[in-house]
Design an enzyme around this catalytic site. Sequence first.
Site, PDB file in Angstrom:
ATOM      1  CG  HIS A  18     -29.196  -2.462  46.481  1.00 24.41           C
ATOM      2  ND1 HIS A  18     -29.246  -1.430  47.283  1.00 24.41           N
ATOM      3  CD2 HIS A  18     -28.498  -3.009  46.629  1.00 24.41           C
ATOM      4  CE1 HIS A  18     -27.986  -1.064  47.588  1.00 24.41           C
ATOM      5  NE2 HIS A  18     -27.141  -1.934  47.267  1.00 24.41           N
ATOM      6  CD  GLU A  19     -28.057  -6.879  45.592  1.00 29.74           C
ATOM      7  OE1 GLU A  19     -27.120  -7.170  44.987  1.00 29.74           O
ATOM      8  OE2 GLU A  19     -27.598  -6.596  47.052  1.00 29.74           O
ATOM      9  CG  HIS A  22     -26.451  -3.660  42.736  1.00 29.69           C
ATOM     10  ND1 HIS A  22     -25.531  -2.262  42.489  1.00 29.69           N
ATOM     11  CD2 HIS A  22     -26.159  -3.257  43.417  1.00 29.69           C
ATOM     12  CE1 HIS A  22     -25.683  -1.745  43.533  1.00 29.69           C
ATOM     13  NE2 HIS A  22     -25.781  -2.794  44.590  1.00 29.69           N
TER      14      HIS A  22
END
Length: 435
Positions: A18-19, A22
């Site tokens: 997920h990160e 980003h």
Amino acid sequence: MLTVLAFVVTIIIIVAFHEWGHFLAMRAFGVRVLTFSVGFGPKLLNFTDRKGTLWTISAVPLGGYVKPLDAREDETAEGDPGEFSSKPAWQRVITYAAGPVFNFILAMLIYWVLLASYGQSGMRAVIGPVAPDTPAQQAGFQPGDRIQAVGDVTLEGWRPFYNEMILHIGEEQPLAVTVQDVRGEQRVRQLDIGLWSEDPESSPLETLGLNQAVIIGDVLDDSAAARAGLRKGDLVLGLEGAPVNNWQMWQTQIMGHAGEALSLTVMRDGRLLDLSVVPEAVTEQGQTFGRIGVAAGGLYRQEFSLFSAIPHAGDRFVEQVEVILASLAKLVTGKLSLDNLGGPITIAQVAGESAAVGMASFLALLAYLSITLGVINLLPIPMLDGGWIFFGIIEMIRGRSLPERFLLAAQGVGLTLVVSFMLLAIYNDLVKQFS
């Protein structure tokens, strides 16, 4: 120990992916990333790369974050070309969306690998003994009914049947279940799932009175089963006068009665037959148990190549997204009790159980949790990615930034909501542990 390890590995993988989404978006738009952290609290492992980003694994594996250079937190960053909040709204929207998108990519990759490596298998949804005075009996289900569709959705196997039931949980109208009976005729059974909707954590089959059929597969020559007259395709309905509800129950009974004559009730071509079988005593590794020499029947299996697995992985992904969205909608509308929210303890237990079953089971859970994280983060709630995406889209429509006071107030509301649901989930976990 396995439970803790499985939980930590699960969180690290889905949060890191997920990160990472980003992070890559920020780097693509020239944002200076200060920190990439998996976990919170004291730093356990860390290093700084050549571009000045601190990579760290922290002690509390309950999330993670990517921290960019942001003038809203550091006034000295104003005017820096690597500052995040001054980037165009469309770039910030893509950056926030990249986290959930990477969770979806991870899930798709896992499903693709699982289908290409293991194929897709399961047990056909054939009904065994129907419990009396239950919704299943009232709907007219009969032993040997093979479930073919729920509503307009054609399916094969118990897993997709469960998923369809989840999509309809809390609804007042009965489920229209199409079956093929033992005579080969199609019939529609109207199954009322209200009783299960009241307690969705219970087994839906047990609660509604449905039981998985025990179907005899291959029968070994000169085995106890062959001498008893069992044939491939027989449906075992009773053992010693008691209903046989699933294969595990059947196997346990056979193994526990070595050398003893057992009475069986089986269905063959729509007719009930009474048979008697004497399990042979077998000793392995110092343990003696009964064996009759049959394999499980009623199984199906599909093999996929690397290319043919792709669309089927997409189907599995869409199926899970639908289940998660339906569950969230029913929580919001009150059709599903908030008591069903699970927190880190529940995740840890399920992760440990899946890991104990095998790698394929653990990976399937990992994919499901990754999708769940992605879907939840896309909800338009401040503090979540979806909230910032929503504000970014409004900013693009307005042509100017939203007032700082409004953003701070919305962030406070979002934080309250997120923390409240987290505390509720942890409370539910504790109640389940000590009740």
